[in-house]
Design a protein around this motif. Structure first.
Motif, PDB file in Angstrom:
ATOM      1  N   UNK A 224       0.830  -1.211   0.000  1.00 55.24           N
ATOM      2  CA  UNK A 224       0.000   0.000   0.000  1.00 55.24           C
ATOM      3  C   UNK A 224       0.862   1.257   0.000  1.00 55.24           C
ATOM      4  N   UNK A 225       2.007   1.174   0.681  1.00 54.44           N
ATOM      5  CA  UNK A 225       2.918   2.328   0.744  1.00 54.44           C
ATOM      6  C   UNK A 225       3.865   2.415  -0.459  1.00 54.44           C
ATOM      7  N   UNK A 226       3.688   1.486  -1.418  1.00 52.07           N
ATOM      8  CA  UNK A 226       4.496   1.526  -2.632  1.00 52.07           C
ATOM      9  C   UNK A 226       5.882   0.908  -2.489  1.00 52.07           C
TER      10      UNK A 226
ATOM     11  N   UNK B  42       3.567  -7.431  -9.328  1.00 53.65           N
ATOM     12  CA  UNK B  42       4.228  -7.424 -10.646  1.00 53.65           C
ATOM     13  C   UNK B  42       3.314  -6.837 -11.715  1.00 53.65           C
ATOM     14  N   UNK B  43       2.001  -7.081 -11.569  1.00 50.85           N
ATOM     15  CA  UNK B  43       1.014  -6.524 -12.494  1.00 50.85           C
ATOM     16  C   UNK B  43       1.014  -5.001 -12.397  1.00 50.85           C
ATOM     17  N   UNK B  44       1.063  -4.487 -11.157  1.00 52.28           N
ATOM     18  CA  UNK B  44       1.109  -3.041 -10.923  1.00 52.28           C
ATOM     19  C   UNK B  44       2.367  -2.436 -11.546  1.00 52.28           C
ATOM     20  N   UNK B  45       3.458  -3.196 -11.512  1.00 51.87           N
ATOM     21  CA  UNK B  45       4.725  -2.720 -12.073  1.00 51.87           C
ATOM     22  C   UNK B  45       4.822  -2.958 -13.583  1.00 51.87           C
ATOM     23  N   UNK B  46       3.734  -3.479 -14.156  1.00 51.29           N
ATOM     24  CA  UNK B  46       3.660  -3.784 -15.600  1.00 51.29           C
ATOM     25  C   UNK B  46       4.686  -4.825 -16.030  1.00 51.29           C
TER      26      UNK B  46
ATOM     27  N   UNK C  23      -3.957 -10.671 -17.020  1.00 45.86           N
ATOM     28  CA  UNK C  23      -2.587 -10.380 -17.445  1.00 45.86           C
ATOM     29  C   UNK C  23      -2.418 -10.612 -18.945  1.00 45.86           C
ATOM     30  N   UNK C  24      -2.977 -11.710 -19.438  1.00 47.05           N
ATOM     31  CA  UNK C  24      -2.893 -11.988 -20.876  1.00 47.05           C
ATOM     32  C   UNK C  24      -3.633 -10.931 -21.698  1.00 47.05           C
ATOM     33  N   UNK C  25      -4.731 -10.411 -21.167  1.00 40.23           N
ATOM     34  CA  UNK C  25      -5.445  -9.328 -21.867  1.00 40.23           C
ATOM     35  C   UNK C  25      -4.549  -8.099 -21.971  1.00 40.23           C
TER      36      UNK C  25
END
Length: 410
Positions: free
Chosen positions: A194-196, A224-228, A258-260
């Motif tokens: 939450x704090x990044x 990891x999704x948030x970090x692309x 993720x695949x989308x």
């Protein structure tokens, strides 16, 4: 039971009742305890009430109250108050539950830690975090419930935005409580996320084993999704799917998402179809339909997209209603059915004003009205557009006035 039945001693009858309790035959246990007299009469009345309580008999509350009336300072009065607290908490009589827990703590100091811990949980559940922390702090450091209290104190502190204080208590729990270690590590990871601070969040998640292993891997995938970092995220989600334990449904959905994001529509659709086969009643099933609809819309399979949006159970998932309305609006626009697009987007604007406060929604509403030649509706929609989209909205409105020969307005 075979041996106790051969004895006529009062203690044998009491022990027979305990044996029935061990067999979870609470009805027979209650029958034995209710007939005890003499030196075991008090214990019999309490255990009779407890047997009723364990069998969810509605007379349990009345019997505990009878016990307390007859033995106000009895040997089992603290436990009777504790059971009455649980009964009343389940019935929603929260103040009566708290009152009984306080009486239990007063009657037997050895139950005080458990009682204060329970009151803290109640106050936490009511959102009164200051009171919750006060009761958690009343649990002695030598009490068996001390670390449980510190864990929940940390959660209350986190709700108050005191993440640093929460982390101190969670570290204490993770080091000293084997039973709560994984939960504490998971909560620490969530605070860091939450704090990044994704680095520390991942370190703590990586140390989680046991029942929370699957949830920790899904959470690592979400970071990891948030970090692309989509390929790494996909690998984490698929670890859970392939191990086939715990949060498989959530991991499968997140893998499809993720695949989308990687624009691999076919793979995303195959994962979503697998979800439907394995978890037709899964928690994410309506999100599955929404995501499938979005994928079909992106690849211009508009009828299939609408079919998926129509499968969403809006009564079960009311939070998805605005997203479904928005998605249908875009789909109808793709099909050049501007009347239907306007109908869906206007319903979105009317029923979810906070959701559709975004400039893009009003801009597209204006575009739909413009395409239909509905000047009044276009004026209304374009007039709501704010921010970066406003110049384009004004320009489109000017063109519409020009086409309708309203030159001064243009």
């Amino acid at each position: 039971l075979a041996h106790y039945s051969k004895s006529k001693l009062p203690y044998s009858k009491l022990s027979a009742g305990w044996a029935y309790m061990g067999l979870k035959d609470y009805e027979k246990a209650a029958s034995v305890f209710s007939n005890l007299k003499g030196e075991y009469e008090e214990e019999g009345l309490f255990l009779y009430a407890k047997s009723l309580f364990l069998s969810n008999n509605k007379n349990a509350e009345k019997t505990f109250i009878e016990y307390l009336a007859e033995y106000p300072k009895g040997k089992y009065s603290a436990r009777a108050h504790s059971h009455l607290a649980e009964i009343n908490e389940n019935k929603g009589n929260i103040e009566i539950a708290i009152e009984n827990l306080k009486k239990a703590a007063d009657a037997d100091p050895s139950l005080s830690g458990f009682s204060y811990y329970r009151i803290g949980l109640i106050e936490n559940g009511r959102g009164d975090y200051d009171k919750a922390i006060k009761y958690f702090d009343n649990v002695s450091g030598s009490d068996p419930y001390f670390l449980d209290a510190m864990y929940w104190k940390a959660l209350s502190q986190n709700k108050q935005g005191k993440s640093e204080e929460a982390l101190i208590n969670l570290h204490l729990v993770s080091r000293n409580s084997p039973s709560l270690r994984n939960e504490a590590l998971f909560e620490m990871a969530r605070i860091y996320k939450k704090n990044g601070d994704y680095k520390n969040a991942t370190i703590f998640l990586n140390n989680i084993a046991g029942e929370l292993w699957d949830e920790s891997r899904v959470e690592m995938g979400n970071i990891l999704l948030t970090q692309e970092k989509y390929n790494e995220a996909y690998s984490k989600f698929m670890e859970v799917v392939e191990k086939n334990q715990g949060s498989v449904n959530l991991a499968l959905f997140q893998a499809a998402l993720t695949k989308k994001k990687l624009n691999e529509s076919e793979k995303a659709l195959s994962l979503l179809e697998l979800y439907e086969q394995k978890f037709p009643e899964g928690d994410e099933i309506d999100k599955v339909h929404l995501l499938k609809g979005d994928i079909y819309q992106n690849i211009k399979y508009y009828k299939k997209a609408l079919s998926e949006y129509d499968k969403i159970n809006l009564e079960k998932s009311p939070d998805l209603t605005p997203y479904a309305l928005e998605a249908k609006g875009w789909t109808w626009m793709g099909m050049k059915r501007y009347d239907m697009a306007f109908h869906n987007l206007e319903e979105l604007s009317k029923n979810f004003p906070d959701f559709c406060g975004r400039a893009e929604i009003y801009f597209q509403l204006g575009n739909a009205a413009y395409a239909m030649g509905d000047l009044k509706s276009a004026e209304r929609a374009y007039g709501q557009v704010k921010g970066d989209r406003k110049p384009e909205a004004l320009f489109n409105l000017g063109k519409m006035y020009l086409e309708n020969k309203e030159y001064n307005k243009a």
